[in-house]
Design a protein around this motif. Structure first.
Motif, PDB file in Angstrom:
ATOM      1  N   ASP A   7       1.543 -54.908 -40.288  1.00  0.00           N
ATOM      2  CA  ASP A   7       0.986 -53.615 -40.216  1.00  0.00           C
ATOM      3  C   ASP A   7       1.412 -52.886 -38.800  1.00  0.00           C
ATOM      4  O   ASP A   7       1.187 -53.621 -37.677  1.00  0.00           O
ATOM      5  N   PRO A   8       2.173 -52.140 -38.774  1.00  0.00           N
ATOM      6  CA  PRO A   8       2.425 -51.403 -37.319  1.00  0.00           C
ATOM      7  C   PRO A   8       1.334 -51.055 -36.501  1.00  0.00           C
ATOM      8  O   PRO A   8       1.356 -51.335 -35.275  1.00  0.00           O
ATOM      9  N   ALA A   9       0.065 -50.922 -36.967  1.00  0.00           N
ATOM     10  CA  ALA A   9      -0.982 -50.902 -36.101  1.00  0.00           C
ATOM     11  C   ALA A   9      -1.466 -51.877 -35.232  1.00  0.00           C
ATOM     12  O   ALA A   9      -1.851 -51.901 -34.323  1.00  0.00           O
ATOM     13  N   ASP A  10      -1.194 -53.256 -36.096  1.00  0.00           N
ATOM     14  CA  ASP A  10      -1.321 -54.395 -35.492  1.00  0.00           C
ATOM     15  C   ASP A  10      -0.342 -54.991 -34.602  1.00  0.00           C
ATOM     16  O   ASP A  10      -0.559 -56.089 -34.115  1.00  0.00           O
ATOM     17  N   GLU A  11       0.839 -54.565 -34.515  1.00  0.00           N
ATOM     18  CA  GLU A  11       1.793 -54.998 -33.778  1.00  0.00           C
ATOM     19  C   GLU A  11       2.008 -54.610 -32.380  1.00  0.00           C
ATOM     20  O   GLU A  11       1.878 -53.405 -31.934  1.00  0.00           O
ATOM     21  N   PRO A  12       2.058 -55.394 -31.402  1.00  0.00           N
ATOM     22  CA  PRO A  12       2.075 -55.036 -29.935  1.00  0.00           C
ATOM     23  C   PRO A  12       3.494 -54.158 -29.641  1.00  0.00           C
ATOM     24  O   PRO A  12       4.635 -54.557 -30.378  1.00  0.00           O
ATOM     25  N   PRO A  13       3.378 -53.154 -28.905  1.00  0.00           N
ATOM     26  CA  PRO A  13       4.660 -52.447 -28.429  1.00  0.00           C
ATOM     27  C   PRO A  13       5.836 -53.517 -27.898  1.00  0.00           C
ATOM     28  O   PRO A  13       5.455 -54.444 -27.297  1.00  0.00           O
ATOM     29  N   SER A  14       7.017 -53.399 -28.584  1.00  0.00           N
ATOM     30  CA  SER A  14       8.058 -54.394 -28.009  1.00  0.00           C
ATOM     31  C   SER A  14       8.293 -54.324 -26.512  1.00  0.00           C
ATOM     32  O   SER A  14       8.706 -55.187 -26.211  1.00  0.00           O
ATOM     33  N   MET A  15       7.749 -53.275 -25.805  1.00  0.00           N
ATOM     34  CA  MET A  15       8.054 -53.183 -24.380  1.00  0.00           C
ATOM     35  C   MET A  15       7.302 -54.639 -23.641  1.00  0.00           C
ATOM     36  O   MET A  15       7.461 -54.923 -22.606  1.00  0.00           O
ATOM     37  N   LEU A  16       6.112 -54.751 -24.288  1.00  0.00           N
ATOM     38  CA  LEU A  16       5.120 -55.673 -24.001  1.00  0.00           C
ATOM     39  C   LEU A  16       5.475 -57.202 -24.286  1.00  0.00           C
ATOM     40  O   LEU A  16       4.970 -58.378 -23.799  1.00  0.00           O
ATOM     41  N   TRP A  17       6.381 -57.359 -25.403  1.00  0.00           N
ATOM     42  CA  TRP A  17       6.668 -58.645 -25.881  1.00  0.00           C
ATOM     43  C   TRP A  17       7.139 -59.968 -24.461  1.00  0.00           C
ATOM     44  O   TRP A  17       6.784 -61.106 -24.874  1.00  0.00           O
ATOM     45  N   GLY A  18       7.911 -59.386 -23.609  1.00  0.00           N
ATOM     46  CA  GLY A  18       8.231 -60.281 -22.513  1.00  0.00           C
ATOM     47  C   GLY A  18       7.222 -60.757 -21.828  1.00  0.00           C
ATOM     48  O   GLY A  18       7.435 -61.672 -20.944  1.00  0.00           O
ATOM     49  N   LEU A  19       6.164 -60.333 -21.831  1.00  0.00           N
ATOM     50  CA  LEU A  19       4.621 -60.640 -21.128  1.00  0.00           C
ATOM     51  C   LEU A  19       4.281 -62.018 -21.688  1.00  0.00           C
ATOM     52  O   LEU A  19       3.364 -62.806 -21.298  1.00  0.00           O
ATOM     53  N   ASP A  20       4.532 -62.233 -22.976  1.00  0.00           N
ATOM     54  CA  ASP A  20       4.207 -63.408 -23.960  1.00  0.00           C
ATOM     55  C   ASP A  20       5.337 -64.444 -23.639  1.00  0.00           C
ATOM     56  O   ASP A  20       6.264 -64.444 -24.060  1.00  0.00           O
ATOM     57  N   PRO A  21       4.862 -65.809 -22.685  1.00  0.00           N
ATOM     58  CA  PRO A  21       5.632 -66.608 -22.474  1.00  0.00           C
ATOM     59  C   PRO A  21       6.468 -67.315 -23.733  1.00  0.00           C
ATOM     60  O   PRO A  21       7.573 -67.717 -23.531  1.00  0.00           O
ATOM     61  N   ILE A  22       5.793 -67.202 -24.749  1.00  0.00           N
ATOM     62  CA  ILE A  22       6.363 -67.844 -26.115  1.00  0.00           C
ATOM     63  C   ILE A  22       7.527 -67.120 -26.500  1.00  0.00           C
ATOM     64  O   ILE A  22       8.462 -67.700 -27.138  1.00  0.00           O
ATOM     65  N   PHE A  23       7.523 -65.662 -26.356  1.00  0.00           N
ATOM     66  CA  PHE A  23       8.802 -64.879 -26.513  1.00  0.00           C
ATOM     67  C   PHE A  23      10.202 -65.446 -25.920  1.00  0.00           C
ATOM     68  O   PHE A  23      11.081 -65.286 -26.784  1.00  0.00           O
ATOM     69  N   SER A  24      10.116 -65.980 -24.679  1.00  0.00           N
ATOM     70  CA  SER A  24      11.406 -66.421 -24.156  1.00  0.00           C
ATOM     71  C   SER A  24      11.521 -67.972 -24.450  1.00  0.00           C
ATOM     72  O   SER A  24      12.576 -68.447 -23.927  1.00  0.00           O
ATOM     73  N   ALA A  25      11.013 -68.432 -25.242  1.00  0.00           N
ATOM     74  CA  ALA A  25      11.115 -70.041 -25.463  1.00  0.00           C
ATOM     75  C   ALA A  25      11.599 -70.232 -26.867  1.00  0.00           C
ATOM     76  O   ALA A  25      10.999 -69.473 -27.695  1.00  0.00           O
ATOM     77  N   PHE A  26      11.936 -71.304 -27.145  1.00  0.00           N
ATOM     78  CA  PHE A  26      12.050 -72.019 -28.513  1.00  0.00           C
ATOM     79  C   PHE A  26      10.606 -72.316 -29.270  1.00  0.00           C
ATOM     80  O   PHE A  26      10.331 -73.449 -28.694  1.00  0.00           O
ATOM     81  N   ALA A  27      10.189 -71.520 -29.949  1.00  0.00           N
ATOM     82  CA  ALA A  27       8.960 -71.986 -30.358  1.00  0.00           C
ATOM     83  C   ALA A  27       8.994 -73.132 -31.528  1.00  0.00           C
ATOM     84  O   ALA A  27       9.774 -73.288 -32.254  1.00  0.00           O
ATOM     85  N   ARG A  28       8.049 -74.321 -31.094  1.00  0.00           N
ATOM     86  CA  ARG A  28       8.028 -75.437 -31.776  1.00  0.00           C
ATOM     87  C   ARG A  28       7.179 -75.286 -33.103  1.00  0.00           C
ATOM     88  O   ARG A  28       6.183 -76.065 -32.959  1.00  0.00           O
ATOM     89  N   LEU A  29       7.452 -74.563 -34.136  1.00  0.00           N
ATOM     90  CA  LEU A  29       6.580 -74.069 -35.224  1.00  0.00           C
ATOM     91  C   LEU A  29       6.924 -74.963 -36.548  1.00  0.00           C
ATOM     92  O   LEU A  29       8.110 -75.494 -36.756  1.00  0.00           O
ATOM     93  N   TYR A  30       5.978 -75.172 -37.284  1.00  0.00           N
ATOM     94  CA  TYR A  30       6.039 -75.941 -38.549  1.00  0.00           C
ATOM     95  C   TYR A  30       7.039 -75.122 -39.315  1.00  0.00           C
ATOM     96  O   TYR A  30       7.048 -73.982 -39.235  1.00  0.00           O
ATOM     97  N   ILE A  31       7.855 -75.430 -40.239  1.00  0.00           N
ATOM     98  CA  ILE A  31       8.584 -74.812 -41.023  1.00  0.00           C
ATOM     99  C   ILE A  31       7.829 -74.019 -41.819  1.00  0.00           C
ATOM    100  O   ILE A  31       8.122 -72.778 -42.293  1.00  0.00           O
ATOM    101  N   ARG A  32       6.683 -74.283 -42.427  1.00  0.00           N
ATOM    102  CA  ARG A  32       5.872 -73.727 -43.403  1.00  0.00           C
ATOM    103  C   ARG A  32       5.476 -72.309 -42.755  1.00  0.00           C
ATOM    104  O   ARG A  32       5.682 -71.279 -43.153  1.00  0.00           O
ATOM    105  N   ASP A  33       5.282 -72.405 -41.340  1.00  0.00           N
ATOM    106  CA  ASP A  33       4.778 -71.211 -40.663  1.00  0.00           C
ATOM    107  C   ASP A  33       6.111 -70.238 -40.331  1.00  0.00           C
ATOM    108  O   ASP A  33       5.969 -68.915 -40.115  1.00  0.00           O
ATOM    109  N   ILE A  34       7.343 -70.863 -40.092  1.00  0.00           N
ATOM    110  CA  ILE A  34       8.540 -69.996 -39.957  1.00  0.00           C
ATOM    111  C   ILE A  34       8.591 -69.233 -41.218  1.00  0.00           C
ATOM    112  O   ILE A  34       9.317 -68.208 -40.986  1.00  0.00           O
ATOM    113  N   LEU A  35       8.619 -69.736 -42.116  1.00  0.00           N
ATOM    114  CA  LEU A  35       8.805 -69.085 -43.632  1.00  0.00           C
ATOM    115  C   LEU A  35       7.889 -68.065 -43.878  1.00  0.00           C
ATOM    116  O   LEU A  35       8.010 -67.236 -44.699  1.00  0.00           O
ATOM    117  N   GLN A  36       6.715 -68.135 -43.402  1.00  0.00           N
ATOM    118  CA  GLN A  36       5.518 -67.299 -43.464  1.00  0.00           C
ATOM    119  C   GLN A  36       5.464 -66.078 -42.336  1.00  0.00           C
ATOM    120  O   GLN A  36       4.497 -65.108 -42.611  1.00  0.00           O
TER     121      GLN A  36
END
Length: 365
Positions: A7-36
């Motif tokens: 939902d666009p209302a729940d999505e943070p502005p793209s200008m702020l994404w770089g403040l999240d350290p996860i954004f610049s890292a290779f996230a070690r997620l479970y494949i189930r979560d990558i698919l969803q």
């Protein structure tokens, strides 16, 4: 499985994404979560897990199916939670075929105890082939971008290799580390920290980014140094001492000068991530080149596409963007990012200097 968009209302502005350290890292997620994961409305190709913006991942799993093409392998990777397709491009070493005539008589140096570079290169090529050719049931580690192709989520690998894990030490370490990452990072929603004035710290960063962009556009700047633009950000930095909320007494904190330098550093980092600026040479003289105004870079990209489009290998589809990026880094500057190259290619395409034959292939007539 294809997840619905956020939902666009729940999505943070793209200008702020770089403040999240996860954004610049290779996230070690479970494949189930990558698919969803839900896909961004603002920027296709970026996905959200628990409000964290993610576009590149790191997975470890077992190969459950494989397909080989001339330029890439397709491996189905299963980590126990799901299966995802991984497109793994072959390196030039894997695609090169040895000429028997060239290898004749080249073992004489080795026989005499000398160093034979041809033989050593052959050993390296064989070692790389052994790590990249995987069979069903073998363990693979893949790092790359998350993409959606033909309504299916997949990973376009930037790095992949076979993992030799006879006693399962790597898999055990992975299974112990990933749950901790979920508890400490992924399962905690991304929230902006508020400063003493009640405004988000990002508001200043967003304003600073726009100020530098306007400066570059209005002045038609081709290159600049940090001190050329530092004063432009001065109004965004408060010179008032920080106070505690309890007794309003001054507390220790960064000075206005330190805040200004930090704001400038973060702003330049965002502009580099977006490809708007880059450093041609990393030296003590910190010079930033404006990508859109760098005529030498533009000419270099045109020359590469013009020359390589004539080669039989690229005659039909044109040059892949990764090939162009590699050539630019070899001939012009090692510090040119993919984002900067995409801006150049977009500009060339708008001027009809190059033509895109597919999403990532370019040619010139």
């Amino acid at each position: 499985m294809q997840a619905a968009a956020m939902d666009p209302a729940d999505e943070p502005p793209s200008m702020l994404w770089g403040l999240d350290p996860i954004f610049s890292a290779f996230a070690r997620l479970y494949i189930r979560d990558i698919l969803q994961m839900t896909e961004s409305i603002q920027v296709p190709g970026v996905y959200f897990y628990n409000s964290h913006p993610i576009y590149k991942v790191d997975v470890l799993g077992t190969v459950v199916y494989k397909r080989e093409r001339e330029d890439f392998f397709c491996y189905g990777v299963d980590d126990g939670t799901g299966v995802i397709n991984c497109m793994c491009w072959k390196s030039d070493l894997l695609k090169e075929k040895e000429d028997p005539g060239k290898s004749a008589g080249k073992h004489s140096d080795a026989a005499l105890g000398g160093f034979n570079p041809v033989a050593e290169l052959k050993k390296l090529r064989q070692a790389q082939q052994n790590r990249c050719h995987l069979e069903i049931g073998e363990l693979i580690r893949v790092r790359g971008l998350v993409k959606t192709s033909r309504q299916q989520r997949e990973i376009k690998a930037s790095t992949y290799y076979k993992v030799n894990d006879p006693v399962m030490a790597t898999q055990i370490a992975w299974m112990m580390e990933v749950p901790q990452l979920y508890r400490q990072c992924y399962d905690k929603p991304f929230q902006l920290q508020h400063d003493a004035t009640g405004d988000t710290a990002v508001s200043s960063l967003s304003k600073a980014t726009n100020i530098i962009k306007d400066f570059i556009k209005q002045r038609s700047v081709s290159r600049f140094r940090p001190y050329d633009v530092q004063d432009l950000l001065q109004p965004l930095v408060s010179g008032q001492p920080q106070t505690s909320s309890a007794d309003q007494e001054p507390v220790a904190g960064p000075s206005a000068c330190q805040q200004l330098r930090q704001l400038l550093k973060e702003t330049l980092g965002i502009l580099q991530d977006e490809g708007i600026i880059y450093r041609k040479v990393k030296s003590q003289d910190e010079v930033y080149h404006v990508t859109a105004q760098d005529k030498d870079l533009l000419i270099a990209v045109k020359d590469i596409i013009r020359e390589d489009s004539k080669r039989e290998k690229y005659a039909e589809k044109g040059c892949h963007i990764l090939h162009i990026l590699s050539a630019v880094r070899q001939r012009y500057s090692l510090n040119v990012s993919r984002a900067a190259l995409e801006l150049i290619l977009k500009s060339l395409e708008c001027n009809s200097d190059v033509i895109s034959t597919s999403e990532n292939h370019y040619t010139m007539f």
